[in-house]
Write a protein that holds these residues in place. Structure first.
Motif, mmCIF file in Angstrom:
data_model
loop_
_atom_site.group_PDB
_atom_site.id
_atom_site.type_symbol
_atom_site.label_atom_id
_atom_site.label_comp_id
_atom_site.label_asym_id
_atom_site.label_seq_id
_atom_site.Cartn_x
_atom_site.Cartn_y
_atom_site.Cartn_z
ATOM 1 N N UNK A 134 0.815 -1.215 0.000
ATOM 2 C CA UNK A 134 0.000 0.000 0.000
ATOM 3 C C UNK A 134 0.851 1.270 0.000
ATOM 4 N N UNK B 214 -6.712 -12.657 -6.137
ATOM 5 C CA UNK B 214 -7.462 -11.789 -7.045
ATOM 6 C C UNK B 214 -8.254 -12.580 -8.072
ATOM 7 N N UNK C 98 -1.122 6.328 -9.032
ATOM 8 C CA UNK C 98 -0.449 5.700 -7.901
ATOM 9 C C UNK C 98 -1.314 5.803 -6.647
ATOM 10 N N UNK D 222 -4.194 3.269 -6.397
ATOM 11 C CA UNK D 222 -3.672 1.926 -6.123
ATOM 12 C C UNK D 222 -3.306 1.798 -4.643
ATOM 13 N N UNK D 223 -2.715 2.847 -4.094
ATOM 14 C CA UNK D 223 -2.394 2.849 -2.664
ATOM 15 C C UNK D 223 -3.658 2.696 -1.833
ATOM 16 N N UNK E 298 -5.034 -0.903 -2.122
ATOM 17 C CA UNK E 298 -4.242 -1.867 -1.355
ATOM 18 C C UNK E 298 -4.455 -1.693 0.139
ATOM 19 N N UNK E 299 -4.443 -0.447 0.609
ATOM 20 C CA UNK E 299 -4.636 -0.196 2.042
ATOM 21 C C UNK E 299 -6.015 -0.684 2.474
ATOM 22 N N UNK F 33 -7.786 -3.096 1.063
ATOM 23 C CA UNK F 33 -7.830 -4.558 1.016
ATOM 24 C C UNK F 33 -6.984 -5.201 2.107
ATOM 25 N N UNK F 34 -6.104 -4.423 2.721
ATOM 26 C CA UNK F 34 -5.188 -4.994 3.718
ATOM 27 C C UNK F 34 -5.919 -5.445 4.977
ATOM 28 N N UNK F 35 -7.106 -4.938 5.193
ATOM 29 C CA UNK F 35 -7.870 -5.319 6.383
ATOM 30 C C UNK F 35 -8.672 -6.598 6.114
ATOM 31 N N UNK F 36 -8.468 -7.632 6.929
ATOM 32 C CA UNK F 36 -9.118 -8.918 6.676
ATOM 33 C C UNK F 36 -10.643 -8.849 6.798
ATOM 34 N N UNK G 32 -11.796 -7.686 3.485
ATOM 35 C CA UNK G 32 -11.718 -8.733 2.459
ATOM 36 C C UNK G 32 -12.839 -9.741 2.660
ATOM 37 N N UNK H 231 -10.189 -3.782 -8.407
ATOM 38 C CA UNK H 231 -9.536 -5.094 -8.383
ATOM 39 C C UNK H 231 -8.889 -5.370 -9.737
ATOM 40 N N UNK I 92 -5.757 -3.404 -9.888
ATOM 41 C CA UNK I 92 -4.719 -4.073 -9.107
ATOM 42 C C UNK I 92 -4.148 -5.254 -9.895
ATOM 43 N N UNK I 93 -5.035 -6.015 -10.524
ATOM 44 C CA UNK I 93 -4.582 -7.160 -11.327
ATOM 45 C C UNK I 93 -3.677 -6.680 -12.462
ATOM 46 N N UNK J 75 -1.798 -4.029 -12.467
ATOM 47 C CA UNK J 75 -0.500 -3.654 -11.888
ATOM 48 C C UNK J 75 0.336 -4.902 -11.618
ATOM 49 N N UNK J 76 -0.330 -5.919 -11.071
ATOM 50 C CA UNK J 76 0.370 -7.166 -10.739
ATOM 51 C C UNK J 76 0.968 -7.821 -11.983
#
Lengths: 116, 116
Positions: free
Chosen positions: A14, A84, B3, B6-7, B10-11, B13-16, B19, B77, B80-81, B83-84
DNA sequence: AGTACATTTAACCTATTAGTTAATTAACTG
DNA sequence: CAGTTAATTAACTAATAGGTTAAATGTACT
């Protein structure tokens, strides 16, 4: 893959500085000083990021005299990509569904044209 | 994609918990109370997550009387995909490259065997 | 109007994060 | 051994996140 490590991967990614570091490492190994070069923040500030990336297993580090070269480790990125994938259908089929909807709409309009 | 977004993706999605909420919404629309059901935390605590998800554009919300149904929005999403994808080579070709490297090594050794 | 339900807001607490500067460790070099 | 370079640690700061409980808002039902 555990929920926990996915959380760590995502939280680590992030930060834009860390993503920039990863992008740099995609070009090949680099030392902390090399990684720091593009950034305006202090060296200690940069130096913390490889530690975080390493804890998330997104990089590995070796030792070469006083240098600590960093190397990209793609595994957590693969795990993230795998997670994903569960959602891919949602973005791939959304156009189809929009398409379907529009066709349905047109079909209805044609019916009405016939009627009136 | 910027950018910044995307940050944020990600931030978020970082929380379970978030998700888990997304996973639930993958099964279809749900209200806050429905979303809260699997969790042990208080309702106001749960209620904050849709707000965060909405700010990240990972869900959209409508209004149905006193209910505020949440609906998955896959665009971030997909971003993000995308970017990945830049990193896919690193996990897909890592075995190949090791293989190549070992073959190269063997080739060099064979050359030396020839010379000496 | 009054009650019940769904959801949010307010006020607060604690832990974590990303940055700062100054000091320190560790390894090479002359 | 003294000096230089690479990197980290220490101590601190400000912002943010995710939870809590209590109160408030909005909508429907009778």
């Amino acid at each position: 893959m555990s929920t926990g490590s996915l959380s760590i991967t995502l939280a680590t990614l992030a930060d834009p500085t860390r993503r920039a570091i990863l992008a740099q490492l995609a070009q090949g190994e680099a030392t902390v000083t090399e990684l720091a070069e593009p950034f305006e923040i202090s060296l200690p500030a940069v130096s913390k990021h490889p530690k975080v990336l390493e804890r998330a297993h997104l990089i590995t580090r070796s030792r070469d005299a006083q240098w600590r070269p960093c190397c990209l480790n793609p595994e957590p990125l693969k795990d993230l990509a795998d997670w994903l994938e569960h959602y891919r259908q949602f973005w791939e089929h959304s156009f189809d569904r929009l398409d379907e909807y529009l066709q349905e709409l047109q079909a209805q309009e044609s019916q009405q044209d016939g009627k009136d």
